[in-house]
Write a protein that holds these residues in place. Sequence first.
Motif, PDB file in Angstrom:
ATOM      1  N   ALA A  69       9.070  -8.483   5.446  1.00 26.09           N
ATOM      2  CA  ALA A  69      10.230  -7.597   5.538  1.00 26.09           C
ATOM      3  C   ALA A  69      11.334  -8.064   4.591  1.00 26.09           C
ATOM      4  O   ALA A  69      11.954  -7.245   3.893  1.00 26.09           O
ATOM      5  CB  ALA A  69      10.742  -7.536   6.980  1.00 26.09           C
ATOM      6  N   ARG A  70      11.582  -9.386   4.534  1.00 28.39           N
ATOM      7  CA  ARG A  70      12.589  -9.918   3.604  1.00 28.39           C
ATOM      8  C   ARG A  70      12.223  -9.581   2.160  1.00 28.39           C
ATOM      9  O   ARG A  70      13.082  -9.211   1.362  1.00 28.39           O
ATOM     10  CB  ARG A  70      12.711 -11.437   3.755  1.00 28.39           C
ATOM     11  N   ALA A  85       5.150  -0.803   4.662  1.00 29.75           N
ATOM     12  CA  ALA A  85       4.626  -1.821   3.758  1.00 29.75           C
ATOM     13  C   ALA A  85       4.309  -3.115   4.508  1.00 29.75           C
ATOM     14  O   ALA A  85       3.296  -3.764   4.243  1.00 29.75           O
ATOM     15  CB  ALA A  85       5.610  -2.079   2.625  1.00 29.75           C
ATOM     16  N   VAL A  86       5.168  -3.488   5.456  1.00 29.61           N
ATOM     17  CA  VAL A  86       4.920  -4.687   6.269  1.00 29.61           C
ATOM     18  C   VAL A  86       3.627  -4.506   7.060  1.00 29.61           C
ATOM     19  O   VAL A  86       2.788  -5.419   7.131  1.00 29.61           O
ATOM     20  CB  VAL A  86       6.103  -4.995   7.204  1.00 29.61           C
ATOM     21  N   GLU A  87       3.443  -3.336   7.643  1.00 32.72           N
ATOM     22  CA  GLU A  87       2.225  -3.070   8.418  1.00 32.72           C
ATOM     23  C   GLU A  87       0.989  -3.202   7.524  1.00 32.72           C
ATOM     24  O   GLU A  87      -0.014  -3.795   7.926  1.00 32.72           O
ATOM     25  CB  GLU A  87       2.303  -1.672   9.022  1.00 32.72           C
ATOM     26  N   ILE A  88       1.046  -2.675   6.316  1.00 28.30           N
ATOM     27  CA  ILE A  88      -0.085  -2.783   5.383  1.00 28.30           C
ATOM     28  C   ILE A  88      -0.322  -4.244   5.015  1.00 28.30           C
ATOM     29  O   ILE A  88      -1.458  -4.724   5.050  1.00 28.30           O
ATOM     30  CB  ILE A  88       0.169  -1.929   4.126  1.00 28.30           C
ATOM     31  N   ALA A  89       0.747  -4.956   4.673  1.00 29.73           N
ATOM     32  CA  ALA A  89       0.614  -6.364   4.293  1.00 29.73           C
ATOM     33  C   ALA A  89       0.033  -7.190   5.430  1.00 29.73           C
ATOM     34  O   ALA A  89      -0.807  -8.075   5.203  1.00 29.73           O
ATOM     35  CB  ALA A  89       1.971  -6.920   3.865  1.00 29.73           C
ATOM     36  N   MET A  90       0.442  -6.909   6.652  1.00 34.86           N
ATOM     37  CA  MET A  90      -0.064  -7.667   7.799  1.00 34.86           C
ATOM     38  C   MET A  90      -1.549  -7.415   8.035  1.00 34.86           C
ATOM     39  O   MET A  90      -2.216  -8.221   8.676  1.00 34.86           O
ATOM     40  CB  MET A  90       0.759  -7.352   9.045  1.00 34.86           C
TER      41      MET A  90
END
Length: 142
Positions: A69-70, A85-90
């Motif tokens: 997120a940062r 994007a955070v959900e995809i990255a995770m």
Amino acid sequence: WALQPRDRFGGKSYQEHLLSLSDEEGLEAEIRRFARADGKHMADWPYGHPGVLEMTYESMLQDEAGGWARLFDHWGFVPAARDEAVEIAMGFSLSKVKGKLAHVRSGRPNEWPEHFGPAHRALFIELTGDLAARLGYPPTDA
């Protein structure tokens, strides 16, 4: 690049070359490769640039979703796009891929002392100088 046959490895790829070595020799080869390439770039990087978000591996692992997120906030993502994007990255999180990818052992921070013996530490210092200390990693016995 790791899969391309190279004359210096007798026509083998770097990956095949590493697989032909003992664990000790393979770590030495990787230290030498790192010092020539990645380590040189890390040593020459202009740290503290205001437009660049610098994060450590350890800080990402402490709060992986928060770290992403940062990063996305830094890149200027609006909140909805950041969250997506955070959900995809995770989905590519170490917690999800470890054990599924051969090159990922555990993902634990500070795992290197379990694998680097005194000779590896001495070689790293010989080839990179005080790079580890400049990056905030405490000195170790060489």
